[in-house]
Design an enzyme around this catalytic site. Structure first.
Site, PDB file in Angstrom:
ATOM      1  N   ARG A 176      -2.792  -8.497 -21.008  1.00  0.00           N
ATOM      2  CA  ARG A 176      -3.691  -8.234 -22.129  1.00  0.00           C
ATOM      3  C   ARG A 176      -3.122  -7.210 -23.112  1.00  0.00           C
ATOM      4  O   ARG A 176      -3.671  -7.023 -24.199  1.00  0.00           O
ATOM      5  CB  ARG A 176      -5.076  -7.824 -21.629  1.00  0.00           C
ATOM      6  N   PRO A 193       0.816  -1.221   0.000  1.00  0.00           N
ATOM      7  CA  PRO A 193       0.000   0.000   0.000  1.00  0.00           C
ATOM      8  C   PRO A 193       0.848   1.269   0.000  1.00  0.00           C
ATOM      9  O   PRO A 193       0.359   2.342  -0.330  1.00  0.00           O
ATOM     10  CB  PRO A 193      -0.823  -0.101   1.287  1.00  0.00           C
ATOM     11  N   ASP A 236     -10.090   1.298 -24.738  1.00  0.00           N
ATOM     12  CA  ASP A 236     -10.219   1.124 -23.288  1.00  0.00           C
ATOM     13  C   ASP A 236     -10.265   2.440 -22.534  1.00  0.00           C
ATOM     14  O   ASP A 236      -9.530   3.368 -22.842  1.00  0.00           O
ATOM     15  CB  ASP A 236      -9.007   0.379 -22.708  1.00  0.00           C
TER      16      ASP A 236
HETATM   17  O1  JDN Z   1      -1.539  -3.521  -2.047  1.00  0.00           O
HETATM   18  B1  JDN Z   1      -1.953  -3.929  -0.775  1.00  0.00           B
HETATM   19  O2  JDN Z   1      -3.060  -3.381  -0.201  1.00  0.00           O
HETATM   20  C1  JDN Z   1      -1.055  -4.864   0.015  1.00  0.00           C
HETATM   21  C2  JDN Z   1      -1.321  -5.126   1.354  1.00  0.00           C
HETATM   22  C3  JDN Z   1      -0.439  -5.946   2.043  1.00  0.00           C
HETATM   23  C4  JDN Z   1       0.649  -6.492   1.415  1.00  0.00           C
HETATM   24  C5  JDN Z   1       0.898  -6.218   0.089  1.00  0.00           C
HETATM   25  C6  JDN Z   1       0.027  -5.392  -0.610  1.00  0.00           C
HETATM   26  N1  JDN Z   1       1.328  -7.245   2.302  1.00  0.00           N
HETATM   27  C7  JDN Z   1       0.718  -7.191   3.481  1.00  0.00           C
HETATM   28  C8  JDN Z   1      -0.383  -6.397   3.368  1.00  0.00           C
END
Ligand code: JDN
Length: 229
Positions: free
Chosen positions: A154, A85, A169
């Site tokens: 794709r 995130p 798209d």
């Molecule tokens: O992209 B994500 O919301 C996301 C959350 C977590 C992760 C990898 C990606 N690893 C642990 C939580």
């Protein structure tokens, strides 16, 4: 294109073998290998996580299994993609770039994420992209990898058939750049008293194209004002 995915839930990635991407794999356009991170542990309990230094909730993924897995998979031309995130936003532009990449290794974190020294260490030798698919928090990187691989795959020449071509798209780079698509219709011409807009039945292709562009502009202004000039 070669894709390696490392995860503690390798079966989570099985949907990549279906449908469009499955067909691209069978046709040799994509080579996919899924790896279980626990295969790179050495203790009886196949430990992949530990409490965070400095305290706080949850667990952090230990660097050693990741290091062993990634060492085995990468070469100097690999892009290492780590969904998180806190990464840079995943966009159509990045999907386009990945679609032209020879080799991507995806590292799927779980828990509170992967020890930050993994991204730090590999950054000195190869391209490392920490990528976010949106402003929400998943339980791990696996679902993000499904999204990223589908968006990139794709765009590989030959993966889409003519009937599912991508030039129009929403978000595509080109003619309809940065507009979201307007409404679409198929038969029947009237369904539950709702008629298809008459112009689409007119056969006047120039008028139809102009109408669609206006629809796309209006809809974009309404629900995605951030995309309008
Ligand atoms: O992209 B994500 O919301 C996301 C959350 C977590 C992760 C990898 C990606 N690893 C642990 C939580």
């Amino acid at each position: 294109m070669k894709i390696d995915v490392v995860s503690v839930f390798p079966t989570y990635l099985e949907p990549l073998k279906l449908s469009l991407i499955g067909k691209a794999i069978n046709e040799g356009l994509i080579e996919l290998a899924i790896h279980d991170l626990r295969d790179y542990t050495h203790d009886k309990h196949k430990t992949v996580d530990e409490p965070p230094y400095g305290g706080g909730p949850g667990m952090v993924m230990k660097p050693e299994p990741w290091g062993e897995a990634i060492d085995e998979l990468v070469n100097p031309e690999t892009i290492l993609v780590i969904p998180t995130p806190s990464g840079r936003p995943f966009t159509q532009e990045l999907a386009q770039e990945y679609s032209q990449t020879k080799h991507i290794v995806f590292a799927c974190g779980r828990f509170e994420g992967i020890d930050s020294r993994i991204a730090q260490y590999y950054s000195s030798n190869i391209r490392v992209d920490e990528v976010s698919i949106g402003d929400y928090v998943l339980a791990g990187g696996e679902a993000a990898v499904l999204v990223i691989v589908e968006a990139a795959a794709r765009l590989i020449p030959g993966v889409l058939g003519n009937s599912e071509s991508f030039i129009d798209d929403s978000f595509a780079l080109g003619e309809m750049a940065a507009l979201i698509e307007g409404p679409v219709y198929t038969r029947p011409p009237v369904w539950r008293e709702l008629a298809v807009p008459e112009i689409l039945l007119s056969g006047d292709h120039e008028k139809i194209a102009n109408w669609r562009l206006a629809q796309a502009r209006n809809k974009t202004a309404e629900i995605r004002p951030d995309l309008v000039d």
